[in-house]
Design an enzyme around this catalytic site. Structure first.
Site, mmCIF file in Angstrom:
data_model
loop_
_atom_site.group_PDB
_atom_site.id
_atom_site.type_symbol
_atom_site.label_atom_id
_atom_site.label_comp_id
_atom_site.label_asym_id
_atom_site.label_seq_id
_atom_site.Cartn_x
_atom_site.Cartn_y
_atom_site.Cartn_z
ATOM 1 N N ARG A 50 -2.107 -1.118 -2.495
ATOM 2 C CA ARG A 50 -3.186 -2.063 -2.818
ATOM 3 C C ARG A 50 -3.582 -2.072 -4.291
ATOM 4 O O ARG A 50 -4.306 -2.953 -4.741
ATOM 5 C CB ARG A 50 -4.406 -1.776 -1.930
ATOM 6 N N THR B 77 -0.727 12.865 6.727
ATOM 7 C CA THR B 77 -1.384 13.856 5.868
ATOM 8 C C THR B 77 -0.991 15.296 6.217
ATOM 9 O O THR B 77 -0.890 16.139 5.324
ATOM 10 C CB THR B 77 -2.913 13.683 5.922
ATOM 11 N N TYR C 161 -1.528 -0.248 -46.324
ATOM 12 C CA TYR C 161 -0.254 -0.425 -45.623
ATOM 13 C C TYR C 161 0.558 -1.507 -46.305
ATOM 14 O O TYR C 161 0.041 -2.588 -46.586
ATOM 15 C CB TYR C 161 -0.580 -0.829 -44.177
HETATM 16 C C1 UD1 Z 1 -7.313 9.904 5.961
HETATM 17 C C2 UD1 Z 1 -7.780 10.715 7.169
HETATM 18 C C3 UD1 Z 1 -9.100 10.133 7.659
HETATM 19 C C4 UD1 Z 1 -10.130 10.129 6.564
HETATM 20 C C5 UD1 Z 1 -9.576 9.401 5.321
HETATM 21 C C6 UD1 Z 1 -10.513 9.594 4.165
HETATM 22 C C7 UD1 Z 1 -5.807 11.524 8.327
HETATM 23 C C8 UD1 Z 1 -4.879 11.320 9.447
HETATM 24 N N1 UD1 Z 1 -6.797 10.635 8.208
HETATM 25 O O1 UD1 Z 1 -7.052 8.613 6.432
HETATM 26 O O2 UD1 Z 1 -9.580 10.892 8.764
HETATM 27 O O3 UD1 Z 1 -11.311 9.527 7.000
HETATM 28 O O4 UD1 Z 1 -8.297 9.926 4.944
HETATM 29 O O5 UD1 Z 1 -10.082 8.823 3.091
HETATM 30 O O6 UD1 Z 1 -5.669 12.481 7.581
HETATM 31 N N2 UD1 Z 1 -0.967 11.049 1.821
HETATM 32 C C9 UD1 Z 1 0.206 11.685 1.518
HETATM 33 N N3 UD1 Z 1 1.247 11.610 2.359
HETATM 34 C C10 UD1 Z 1 1.190 10.939 3.538
HETATM 35 C C11 UD1 Z 1 -0.015 10.277 3.854
HETATM 36 C C12 UD1 Z 1 -1.072 10.357 2.981
HETATM 37 O O7 UD1 Z 1 0.292 12.338 0.461
HETATM 38 O O8 UD1 Z 1 2.190 10.931 4.267
HETATM 39 C C13 UD1 Z 1 -2.100 11.155 0.900
HETATM 40 C C14 UD1 Z 1 -2.481 9.842 0.246
HETATM 41 O O9 UD1 Z 1 -1.854 9.719 -1.004
HETATM 42 C C15 UD1 Z 1 -3.997 9.975 0.088
HETATM 43 C C16 UD1 Z 1 -4.395 10.879 1.238
HETATM 44 O O10 UD1 Z 1 -3.226 11.556 1.631
HETATM 45 O O11 UD1 Z 1 -4.338 10.629 -1.116
HETATM 46 C C17 UD1 Z 1 -4.991 10.116 2.408
HETATM 47 O O12 UD1 Z 1 -4.047 9.213 2.878
HETATM 48 P P1 UD1 Z 1 -4.456 7.807 3.485
HETATM 49 O O13 UD1 Z 1 -3.250 7.100 3.912
HETATM 50 O O14 UD1 Z 1 -5.389 7.111 2.580
HETATM 51 O O15 UD1 Z 1 -5.234 8.304 4.779
HETATM 52 P P2 UD1 Z 1 -6.218 7.466 5.636
HETATM 53 O O16 UD1 Z 1 -5.441 6.742 6.677
HETATM 54 O O17 UD1 Z 1 -7.133 6.703 4.794
#
Ligand code: UD1
Ligand code: MG
Length: 452
Positions: free
Chosen positions: A19, A83, A375
């Site tokens: 995004r 995550t 310059y």
């Molecule tokens: C996650 C949480 C959610 C929380 C929210 C807060 C989980 C499953 N959900 O959701 O409960 O309310 O964050 O913002 O954890 N990332 C990786 N690798 C991955 C996936 C994500 O490094 O495979 C990193 C992303 O770069 C980011 C963070 O983890 O910095 C969160 O990932 P994002 O996809 O935003 O998670 P949400 O679905 O928003």
């Protein structure tokens, strides 16, 4: 601050950042002139971590330099499977590490050291929770994961919005994603996380339920929503910037600096300002600025990489560029640009000038419209102006050139050779006067026009 028990920080930054619509890695987008990731690493460093591991997906080469500079390590998560999977990538780097682990998000840069300390402290209280989760209560809980607690701070369940029931969605305590877990607990728990859920992802919050199935409790601590604000889009980047600025302005005023219209002053992450300095509306600081005490910065000044000593007066409409070093009680006035130049104590350049690669002595006076011609299209050259020298308006000082102390340069001069101390230099066409010639000229032309 150094903690007795070592801790490691794992920073997740493997998300695609779709995004943002950017070729720049999301965590490198700046807040107050500094990459989000660097803000976070800076705060973590303040707590003296044993390890810092940044988990990235694509764009490793973009973040490498920054992570190296802070002696961190990078691991690559080839596929973004969730995550929990992301955190698990750090296992090898932390092999044999027996301390606590803080899990942070690279796109959530405002987390304060105090909150990180609270996470570690809570993990090490007597009831020894398996996991400490940071929760927050945003105005709009939207699609955040929810934390279901008992009356106190014990977590009964963590549930992603997609998987939550209507009842669970009504809960306003949200998961920030940030957690503290002992390394010895973390990786075995992660190994047990599955992906049988609405998103088909390995959810980090699942470790709370896995620990519960082992008969262990987990605890939530709460933080302010602004601190948990994440950046997923340019609009959120601007919101986080606004929040950072709001807090920085309050700090400036608490430190004894007058901000006439606080909302219009923009600080950089490293701006230093001394007390009793007044900053008028609409002033922007780029990185690397140090301002002394009792300075007045008038409206619409843009200041970057500059040092301003006590009692100096800047602007309105001044532009100080990197290497500008303005001495005590000196004056840099409207539409004056200063780059890589020392302006001596009490010296003045009040109007419409460019001063670059120059050394201006104490109490020298630079007249309106003076330009240091530094310059030639290929190289830059220095201009030295001695103490108490007076440069007449609209002079061009063609560098390299030295103007001696106490010398006077006549207005409109183009100075191409050195001027000795206390000399007067004039480098302009000599004025000639033809008495009565204007009147005769007018008569002649009027006659021509009427044809008489
Ligand atoms: C996650 C949480 C959610 C929380 C929210 C807060 C989980 C499953 N959900 O959701 O409960 O309310 O964050 O913002 O954890 N990332 C990786 N690798 C991955 C996936 C994500 O490094 O495979 C990193 C992303 O770069 C980011 C963070 O983890 O910095 C969160 O990932 P994002 O996809 O935003 O998670 P949400 O679905 O928003
Ligand atoms: Mg998110």
């Amino acid at each position: 601050m150094t903690r007795n028990k070592p801790f490691a920080a794992i920073i997740l930054a493997a998300g695609k950042g779709t995004r943002m619509k950017s070729d720049v890695h999301k965590v490198l987008h700046p807040i107050a002139g500094r990459a989000m990731l660097d803000h976070l690493l800076g705060v973590v460093d303040g707590l003296a971590p044993a390890h810092k591991v940044v988990v990235v997906g694509s764009g490793r080469e973009q973040v490498q330099h920054l992570v190296d500079a802070r002696s961190g390590e990078i691991v690559v998560q080839e596929q973004q499977l969730g995550t929990a999977h992301a955190v698990a990538q750090a296992e090898e780097k932390l092999a044999g590490f027996d301390g606590d682990v803080l899990i942070l998000y690279g796109d959530t840069p405002l987390v304060e050291a105090e909150t990180m300390s609270r996470m570690l402290d809570r993990l090490n209280t007597d009831d020894a929770p398996a996991v400490v989760v940071v929760g927050f209560r945003p105005k709009d809980p939207g699609a955040y994961g929810r934390i279901i607690v008992d009356g106190d701070d014990t977590i009964l369940k963590m549930v992603e919005y997609k998987d939550a029931t209507e009842e669970e969605r009504k809960v306003n305590l949200c998961n920030s994603g940030m957690m503290a877990v002992r390394a010895q607990d973390l990786f075995p728990l992660l190994a047990r996380v599955g992906n049988d859920n609405a998103a088909g992802e390995y959810y980090l919050p699942d470790i709370v339920m896995l620990a519960a199935s082992d008969g262990r409790t987990s605890a939530v601590i709460e933080a302010e929503p602004w601190e948990m604000a994440g950046v997923n889009s340019r609009a959120e980047l601007a919101l986080v910037e606004a929040e950072w600025q709001r807090r920085r302005r309050l700090k400036a005023m608490a430190d004894g600096i007058t901000l006439v219209a606080p909302d219009t002053v923009w600080f950089a992450h490293d701006t230093v300002v001394g007390r009793d300095t007044v900053i008028q509306p609409n002033v922007v600081f780029g990185p690397g600025v140090r301002v002394g005490e009792r300075v007045c910065i008038h409206s619409f000044s843009h200041i970057e990489g500059a040092t301003i000593a006590d009692g100096a007066e800047i602007g309105p409409y001044a532009r100080l560029r990197p290497g500008a070093d303005v001495g005590a009680d000196a004056k840099i006035g409207n539409f004056v640009e200063v780059k890589k130049s020392r302006i001596g104590k009490g010296a003045k350049a009040n109007h419409l000038s460019y001063i670059g690669d120059a050394d201006v002595g104490e109490k020298a006076n630079i007249g309106a419209g003076t330009i240091t011609c530094n310059y030639d299209g290929f190289f830059k050259y220095p201009t030295v102006i001695g103490e108490g020298a007076f440069i007449g308006s609209n002079s061009a000082l063609v560098a390299p050139v030295n103007i001696g102390a106490g010398a006077i340069v006549g207005a409109g001069s183009v100075v191409t050779r050195d001027v000795s101390a206390d000399a007067i230099a004039l480098g302009r066409g000599t004025q000639v006067e033809k008495p009565g010639r204007a009147a005769r000229f007018r008569d002649m032309m009027a006659a021509k026009k009427t044809g008489v």
